[in-house]
Design an enzyme around this catalytic site. Structure first.
Site, PDB file in Angstrom:
ATOM      1  CE  LYS A 138      -2.138   2.838   3.120  1.00 48.43           C
ATOM      2  NZ  LYS A 138      -2.165   3.944   2.193  1.00 48.43           N
ATOM      3  CD  GLU A 167      13.433   1.240   9.170  1.00 45.77           C
ATOM      4  OE1 GLU A 167      13.943   2.294   9.608  1.00 45.77           O
ATOM      5  OE2 GLU A 167      13.982   0.136   9.273  1.00 45.77           O
ATOM      6  CB  CYS A 204      12.742   9.772   7.906  1.00 50.24           C
ATOM      7  SG  CYS A 204      13.640   8.724   6.749  1.00 50.24           S
ATOM      8  CD  GLU A 261       8.920  12.972  12.092  1.00 48.38           C
ATOM      9  OE1 GLU A 261       7.846  12.390  12.303  1.00 48.38           O
ATOM     10  OE2 GLU A 261       9.822  12.494  11.387  1.00 48.38           O
TER      11      GLU A 261
HETATM   12  P1  NAD Z   1       1.785   7.950   8.220  1.00 47.07           P
HETATM   13  O1  NAD Z   1       2.151   7.125   9.392  1.00 47.07           O
HETATM   14  O2  NAD Z   1       0.662   8.899   8.351  1.00 47.07           O
HETATM   15  O3  NAD Z   1       1.439   7.042   6.959  1.00 47.07           O
HETATM   16  C1  NAD Z   1       2.338   6.067   6.469  1.00 47.07           C
HETATM   17  C2  NAD Z   1       1.535   4.988   5.787  1.00 47.07           C
HETATM   18  O4  NAD Z   1       0.752   4.312   6.773  1.00 47.07           O
HETATM   19  C3  NAD Z   1       0.570   5.508   4.740  1.00 47.07           C
HETATM   20  O5  NAD Z   1       0.537   4.612   3.648  1.00 47.07           O
HETATM   21  C4  NAD Z   1      -0.749   5.500   5.493  1.00 47.07           C
HETATM   22  O6  NAD Z   1      -1.872   5.392   4.659  1.00 47.07           O
HETATM   23  C5  NAD Z   1      -0.595   4.265   6.363  1.00 47.07           C
HETATM   24  N1  NAD Z   1      -1.462   4.230   7.547  1.00 47.07           N
HETATM   25  C6  NAD Z   1      -2.042   5.269   8.190  1.00 47.07           C
HETATM   26  N2  NAD Z   1      -2.790   4.813   9.231  1.00 47.07           N
HETATM   27  C7  NAD Z   1      -2.660   3.469   9.235  1.00 47.07           C
HETATM   28  C8  NAD Z   1      -3.173   2.432  10.071  1.00 47.07           C
HETATM   29  N3  NAD Z   1      -3.987   2.691  11.101  1.00 47.07           N
HETATM   30  N4  NAD Z   1      -2.823   1.162   9.807  1.00 47.07           N
HETATM   31  C9  NAD Z   1      -1.977   0.871   8.790  1.00 47.07           C
HETATM   32  N5  NAD Z   1      -1.483   1.808   7.949  1.00 47.07           N
HETATM   33  C10 NAD Z   1      -1.808   3.096   8.174  1.00 47.07           C
HETATM   34  O7  NAD Z   1       3.120   8.696   7.781  1.00 47.07           O
HETATM   35  P2  NAD Z   1       3.284   9.762   6.617  1.00 47.07           P
HETATM   36  O8  NAD Z   1       2.685  11.046   7.091  1.00 47.07           O
HETATM   37  O9  NAD Z   1       2.850   9.168   5.332  1.00 47.07           O
HETATM   38  O10 NAD Z   1       4.869   9.882   6.546  1.00 47.07           O
HETATM   39  C11 NAD Z   1       5.617  10.736   7.337  1.00 47.07           C
HETATM   40  C12 NAD Z   1       6.245   9.987   8.505  1.00 47.07           C
HETATM   41  O11 NAD Z   1       7.024   8.911   8.010  1.00 47.07           O
HETATM   42  C13 NAD Z   1       7.193  10.839   9.307  1.00 47.07           C
HETATM   43  O12 NAD Z   1       6.991  10.575  10.666  1.00 47.07           O
HETATM   44  C14 NAD Z   1       8.571  10.349   8.870  1.00 47.07           C
HETATM   45  O13 NAD Z   1       9.587  10.539   9.809  1.00 47.07           O
HETATM   46  C15 NAD Z   1       8.291   8.909   8.658  1.00 47.07           C
HETATM   47  N6  NAD Z   1       9.310   8.322   7.800  1.00 47.07           N
HETATM   48  C16 NAD Z   1      10.216   7.453   8.356  1.00 47.07           C
HETATM   49  C17 NAD Z   1      11.217   6.896   7.582  1.00 47.07           C
HETATM   50  C18 NAD Z   1      12.220   5.933   8.163  1.00 47.07           C
HETATM   51  O14 NAD Z   1      12.909   5.280   7.391  1.00 47.07           O
HETATM   52  N7  NAD Z   1      12.332   5.811   9.461  1.00 47.07           N
HETATM   53  C19 NAD Z   1      11.279   7.204   6.215  1.00 47.07           C
HETATM   54  C20 NAD Z   1      10.350   8.095   5.688  1.00 47.07           C
HETATM   55  C21 NAD Z   1       9.361   8.640   6.484  1.00 47.07           C
END
Ligand code: NAD
Length: 480
Positions: free
Chosen positions: A173, A248, A282, A384
């Protein structure tokens, strides 16, 4: 209006429920298309397809799977400019960044794991004359992958490539905020000879599609990249099911600038590590810690270079920053800037929305923002923000620098600027982080372990770690 589709069992299809969600171009703030608003019924079909496809995909063997993934890499490369344009349009990032980083690294992910699997080996443990043990690492079956919006295709393929190379089939997804390049990828799979059902891409909202992937009993492993709160929710559901989990998550990365650093390089690279992709990586440094004896000089040089950054049309070659990803994210980042002011911070530059003209007048642009005068425990320095906002804090000595660096619940990446080799080792060891860059930033070798500690995640991706995550180890003991 473009309509994106799910890829399930080799077919491009809308959601079973027939519902759609709007997708936006951040630079204009306008809707450009729709994606399927899928739910657990679509995930169910995808899981069935993945489980059906698994035996034949696994039986293809390493070389067969490697060939297929190399063809997919080539197919993306042949369509490079199409992917670049889509990534920029969908995410708001400069076209030049998508061309230099996102898409080449997505191609590299496929190439790397397509070849890494050929060299993946396991161990044997010989017990003198008693027995021999060997470790058999087998693919898991069908696995789930959930990815975020900031590096859409790059992080999507970072999961899919090792999962497929190891012999699994995938239900993936992408973020609903940036689904376009995952869709473009799905249109290439058949031509690249990826058998039907091997890679399934289900679009839609996290609480519907992501939650259904997390909770599905026939997906015994889930690899997730995204926010810490979402990661906690996924762990809450998946842990009692004893799923394998790779998480992650978020970060609040420190950059430690010691007085003996190469000053010009430190300033220049810190501008990049702060504002690349509008600060939405990130790995971006968001808390810049500077030794007091050079604090004023560093601040002035840094702010001068940040003021020279151009916020503009992502299509223009001379735009350094494009738009942030969504209206909601724009509002979140602006609220954090207001909070920093309320907490007593001084905004040295930026601090506001940028209004461009013409088609871009409603785009979601923010000026790169530098804040000083805040202590380590305020919300601005703890939470963050994930946008073009950084803070500056002075420190007195190494111990002080480490205390500040480690003073958040996160522990993803960190950067040290120093010319003292002994200090490099001491500080790198003491930093609570999964990744430490010394006198550089964002140099990536795909063989190295990638991930965070504390609330930045559990597990490691990259190289052997990813192939081990996507396989189960079985010890076979043979009596001699
Ligand atoms: P998010 O957690 O809102 O969404 C990430 C994914 O999870 C999306 O596909 C979303 O639809 C899905 N999701 C949302 N709710 C869910 C649920 N209840 N169950 C399962 N899936 C669900 O994050 P975002 O806003 O898309 O991305 C930004 C965040 O990602 C920041 O916190 C950033 O630091 C982090 N990030 C971390 C890394 C890493 O490698 N550690 C890399 C990139 C981004």
């Amino acid at each position: 209006m473009e309509q994106l589709l799910n890829l399930i069992d080799g077919e491009l299809r809308p959601a079973i429920g027939g519902e759609w969600l709007d997708v936006y171009t951040p630079a204009t703030g306008q809707v450009y298309g729709q994606l399927p608003d899928s739910d657990e019924r679509d995930v169910e079909l995808a899981v069935q397809a993945a489980n059906r496809a698994f035996p034949a995909w696994n039986a293809l063997g390493r070389e067969g799977r490697s060939d297929a993934l190399l063809r997919l890499a080539k197919a993306i490369e042949d369509d490079l400019e199409g992917f670049v344009a889509d990534e920029s349009r969908d995410n708001g990032k400069p076209l030049s960044l998508a061309r230099r980083v996102d898409i080449p690294r997505a191609i590299a992910n496929f190439r790397f794991f397509a070849t890494a699997i050929l060299h993946f080996h396991s161990e044997a443990h010989l017990m003198d004359d008693v027995a021999v043990n060997y470790t058999d690492r087998q693919p898991i079956g069908a696995v789930g992958a959930i990815s975020p919006w900031n590096l859409p295709l790059y992080l999507f393929t970072w999961k899919i490539a090792p999962a497929l190379a190891a012999g699994n089939c995938v239900v993936a997804k992408p973020s609903e905020v940036t689904p376009l390049t995952a869709y473009r990828l799905s249109t290439l799979c058949e031509r690249a000879g990826i058998p039907r059902g091997v890679l399934n891409i289900v679009h839609g909202l996290g609480p519907k599609v992501g939650a259904a992937i997390t909770a599905h009993p026939k997906l015994p492993a889930v690899s997730f990249t995204g926010g810490t709160r979402t990661g906690a929710e996924i762990a809450r559901v998946a842990a009692p099911m004893f799923k394998k989990l790779s998480l992650e998550l978020g970060g609040k990365n420190p950059v430690l600038v010691f007085a003996d650093c190469d000053f010009d390089k430190a300033v220049k690279t810190t501008v990049r590590s702060s504002f690349t992709n509008q600060g939405q990586i990130c790995l971006c440094g968001s808390r810049i810690l500077v030794e007091r004896s050079i604090y004023d000089r560093f601040r002035d040089a840094f702010v001068e270079q940040v003021k020279a950054l151009r916020v503009g049309d992502p299509k223009d070659a001379d735009s350094d920053l494009g738009a942030v990803v969504s209206q909601a994210h724009l509002e979140t980042v602006l609220r954090y800037i207001d909070l920093a002011r309320e907490e007593g911070g001084s905004v040295l530059c930026g601090g506001e929305r940028v209004r461009l003209s013409g088609d871009l007048k409603d785009g979601w642009f923010i000026a790169p923002t530098v804040i000083e005068g805040l202590g380590p425990t305020c919300r601005t320095n703890q939470e963050e923000i994930f946008g073009p906002v950084v803070t500056l804090q002075p420190f007195d000595d190494e111990a002080d620098a480490l205390a500040l660096a480690n003073a958040t619940p996160y522990g993803l990446a960190s950067v040290i600027w120093t010319r003292d080799g002994q200090r490099t080792h001491r500080v790198a060891r003491a930093l609570q982080a999964g990744i430490v860059w010394v006198n550089c930033w964002m140099i990536r070798d795909l063989r190295t372990p990638f991930g965070g500690v504390k609330q930045s995640g559990v597990g490691r991706e990259g190289g052997v770690d990813a192939l081990r995550f996507f396989t189960e180890a079985k010890n076979v003991c043979i009596k001699l």
